[in-house]
Structure formats: structure tokens, C-alpha cells
Design a protein around this motif. Sequence first.
Motif, PDB file in Angstrom:
ATOM      1  N   GLY A   1      55.395  49.367  41.916  1.00 45.03           N
ATOM      2  CA  GLY A   1      54.802  48.470  41.186  1.00 45.03           C
ATOM      3  C   GLY A   1      55.042  47.167  41.617  1.00 45.03           C
ATOM      4  O   GLY A   1      54.374  46.152  41.853  1.00 45.03           O
ATOM      5  N   ILE A   2      56.372  46.373  41.778  1.00 40.38           N
ATOM      6  CA  ILE A   2      56.874  45.444  42.106  1.00 40.38           C
ATOM      7  C   ILE A   2      56.320  44.918  43.535  1.00 40.38           C
ATOM      8  O   ILE A   2      55.663  44.061  43.667  1.00 40.38           O
ATOM      9  CB  ILE A   2      58.189  45.185  42.147  1.00 40.38           C
ATOM     10  N   LYS A   3      56.401  46.019  44.541  1.00 43.44           N
ATOM     11  CA  LYS A   3      55.745  45.870  45.705  1.00 43.44           C
ATOM     12  C   LYS A   3      54.172  45.434  45.666  1.00 43.44           C
ATOM     13  O   LYS A   3      53.840  44.263  46.321  1.00 43.44           O
ATOM     14  CB  LYS A   3      55.960  46.661  46.746  1.00 43.44           C
ATOM     15  N   SER A   4      53.807  46.128  44.835  1.00 43.22           N
ATOM     16  CA  SER A   4      52.052  46.003  44.676  1.00 43.22           C
ATOM     17  C   SER A   4      51.736  44.366  44.114  1.00 43.22           C
ATOM     18  O   SER A   4      50.993  43.705  44.390  1.00 43.22           O
ATOM     19  CB  SER A   4      51.400  46.974  43.857  1.00 43.22           C
ATOM     20  N   PHE A   5      52.698  44.138  43.185  1.00 44.13           N
ATOM     21  CA  PHE A   5      52.627  42.916  42.225  1.00 44.13           C
ATOM     22  C   PHE A   5      52.667  41.964  43.231  1.00 44.13           C
ATOM     23  O   PHE A   5      52.296  40.693  43.212  1.00 44.13           O
ATOM     24  CB  PHE A   5      53.354  42.986  41.078  1.00 44.13           C
ATOM     25  N   LEU A   6      53.949  41.853  43.938  1.00 39.43           N
ATOM     26  CA  LEU A   6      54.195  40.619  44.733  1.00 39.43           C
ATOM     27  C   LEU A   6      53.349  40.588  46.184  1.00 39.43           C
ATOM     28  O   LEU A   6      53.027  39.336  46.433  1.00 39.43           O
ATOM     29  CB  LEU A   6      55.725  40.970  45.345  1.00 39.43           C
ATOM     30  N   ALA A   7      52.506  41.740  46.462  1.00 36.47           N
ATOM     31  CA  ALA A   7      51.265  41.655  47.485  1.00 36.47           C
ATOM     32  C   ALA A   7      50.304  41.065  47.032  1.00 36.47           C
ATOM     33  O   ALA A   7      49.445  40.744  47.994  1.00 36.47           O
ATOM     34  CB  ALA A   7      51.565  42.979  48.102  1.00 36.47           C
ATOM     35  N   LEU A   8      50.354  40.853  45.613  1.00 33.90           N
ATOM     36  CA  LEU A   8      48.775  40.329  45.292  1.00 33.90           C
ATOM     37  C   LEU A   8      48.580  38.965  45.532  1.00 33.90           C
ATOM     38  O   LEU A   8      49.495  37.916  45.659  1.00 33.90           O
ATOM     39  CB  LEU A   8      48.834  40.268  43.575  1.00 33.90           C
ATOM     40  N   ASP A   9      47.188  38.676  45.832  1.00 29.56           N
ATOM     41  CA  ASP A   9      46.879  37.236  46.092  1.00 29.56           C
ATOM     42  C   ASP A   9      46.350  36.854  44.559  1.00 29.56           C
ATOM     43  O   ASP A   9      45.299  37.233  44.160  1.00 29.56           O
ATOM     44  CB  ASP A   9      45.639  37.035  47.144  1.00 29.56           C
ATOM     45  N   ALA A  10      47.131  36.073  43.928  1.00 32.67           N
ATOM     46  CA  ALA A  10      46.846  35.761  42.483  1.00 32.67           C
ATOM     47  C   ALA A  10      45.940  35.063  42.250  1.00 32.67           C
ATOM     48  O   ALA A  10      45.080  34.956  41.182  1.00 32.67           O
ATOM     49  CB  ALA A  10      47.978  35.033  41.817  1.00 32.67           C
ATOM     50  N   LYS A  11      45.142  34.474  43.445  1.00 32.30           N
ATOM     51  CA  LYS A  11      43.900  33.656  43.134  1.00 32.30           C
ATOM     52  C   LYS A  11      42.548  34.543  43.507  1.00 32.30           C
ATOM     53  O   LYS A  11      41.418  34.186  43.371  1.00 32.30           O
ATOM     54  CB  LYS A  11      43.827  32.519  44.353  1.00 32.30           C
ATOM     55  N   ASP A  12      42.837  35.930  43.852  1.00 32.10           N
ATOM     56  CA  ASP A  12      41.746  36.920  44.081  1.00 32.10           C
ATOM     57  C   ASP A  12      41.590  37.627  42.889  1.00 32.10           C
ATOM     58  O   ASP A  12      42.455  38.658  42.575  1.00 32.10           O
ATOM     59  CB  ASP A  12      41.968  37.648  45.336  1.00 32.10           C
ATOM     60  N   LEU A  13      40.846  37.373  42.093  1.00 31.64           N
ATOM     61  CA  LEU A  13      40.456  37.927  40.548  1.00 31.64           C
ATOM     62  C   LEU A  13      40.305  39.432  40.893  1.00 31.64           C
ATOM     63  O   LEU A  13      40.754  40.370  39.987  1.00 31.64           O
ATOM     64  CB  LEU A  13      39.575  37.381  39.756  1.00 31.64           C
ATOM     65  N   GLY A  14      39.694  39.705  41.815  1.00 31.11           N
ATOM     66  CA  GLY A  14      39.100  41.183  42.088  1.00 31.11           C
ATOM     67  C   GLY A  14      40.666  41.987  42.413  1.00 31.11           C
ATOM     68  O   GLY A  14      40.467  43.058  41.950  1.00 31.11           O
ATOM     69  N   GLN A  15      41.193  41.573  43.248  1.00 30.97           N
ATOM     70  CA  GLN A  15      42.732  42.189  43.431  1.00 30.97           C
ATOM     71  C   GLN A  15      43.530  42.231  42.335  1.00 30.97           C
ATOM     72  O   GLN A  15      43.943  43.499  42.229  1.00 30.97           O
ATOM     73  CB  GLN A  15      43.312  41.302  44.961  1.00 30.97           C
ATOM     74  N   VAL A  16      43.672  41.139  41.592  1.00 31.99           N
ATOM     75  CA  VAL A  16      44.550  41.243  40.562  1.00 31.99           C
ATOM     76  C   VAL A  16      44.048  42.339  39.386  1.00 31.99           C
ATOM     77  O   VAL A  16      44.584  43.177  38.815  1.00 31.99           O
ATOM     78  CB  VAL A  16      44.539  39.839  39.788  1.00 31.99           C
TER      79      VAL A  16
END
Length: 134
Positions: A25-40
Motif C-alpha cells: 500500500g505504501i509503495k502504491s501510495f508513494l508512486a502516485l502522481d498526486a496531481k493526476d486525479l484519475g490515478q489517485v
Amino acid sequence: SGGATAGGVYLLSAKQRYNERVLAGIKSFLALDAKDLGQVKAFIESSEVGGWEDFSAAGYLLANAFRTSSSKPPDTLPSVKKWKAYAKDIEKLKLGLSKKDAKKVFSSYTDAVDKLDAYLEAVELPAVMELKQM
């Protein structure tokens, strides 16, 4: 006597059982582009290992596995308090996401990353910087 749940064998296996799911979960969370709402949104809505739903459950259970006494309420544990502080930022992130507020999502994500290290330390896992390099 105390049985298997008195802090010995059971807690060790609980920690081992949840560590992998929490790290995913942490690795997925840290890999997010927090500016990409679709990804989040995909991370938040996923119930798979590595998604928020599974990570949320495993993160709390791992924090609770650091209880040394069955009479001690989980919410008094430093590890549980740190998990809840992190999860609160994720709730703010979800609220921003529901309003399609990219600034709120990004600031909540940044706040959550800041709180993640305190949680990781409390549950004896590597720091954010180390995990980003793994």
C-alpha cells in the motif's frame, strides 16, 4: 500462562502477515502522481492489495499488533495514533477528490506523506526515503 496472544508468537505472526500488505500500500501510495486525479482515484477505490481499501485495513491492524497487553485499548497505542493521523489526511484527500479539487488532493497527499514516516517508525518499517528507493 498468557496464551499465544499475550505478545509472543501471535503478535510476531500478525506483524509478518500485515507488513507485506502495508508495504504494498505504501509503495502504491508513494508512486502516485498526486496531481493526476484519475490515478489517485484508482488507488483510493482499489480493494486489491496495494490499494487504499486493503492498505487501510492492514495499516490499522499492523499498528494494533504492537499492543503489549490485551487490556490496553488500541486507540491509546502510539502506532495506532500515528496511523489515524495519516488516515485523517487520506480522508481529506478523498474529500478533495470528490470535489475534483486538485489543490486539496495535492496538499492532503503531501501532508499524508509527512505523517507516514512517524507511522513507519512506530511499526518498525523503513522510512519513506528508503521505501522510495526500493
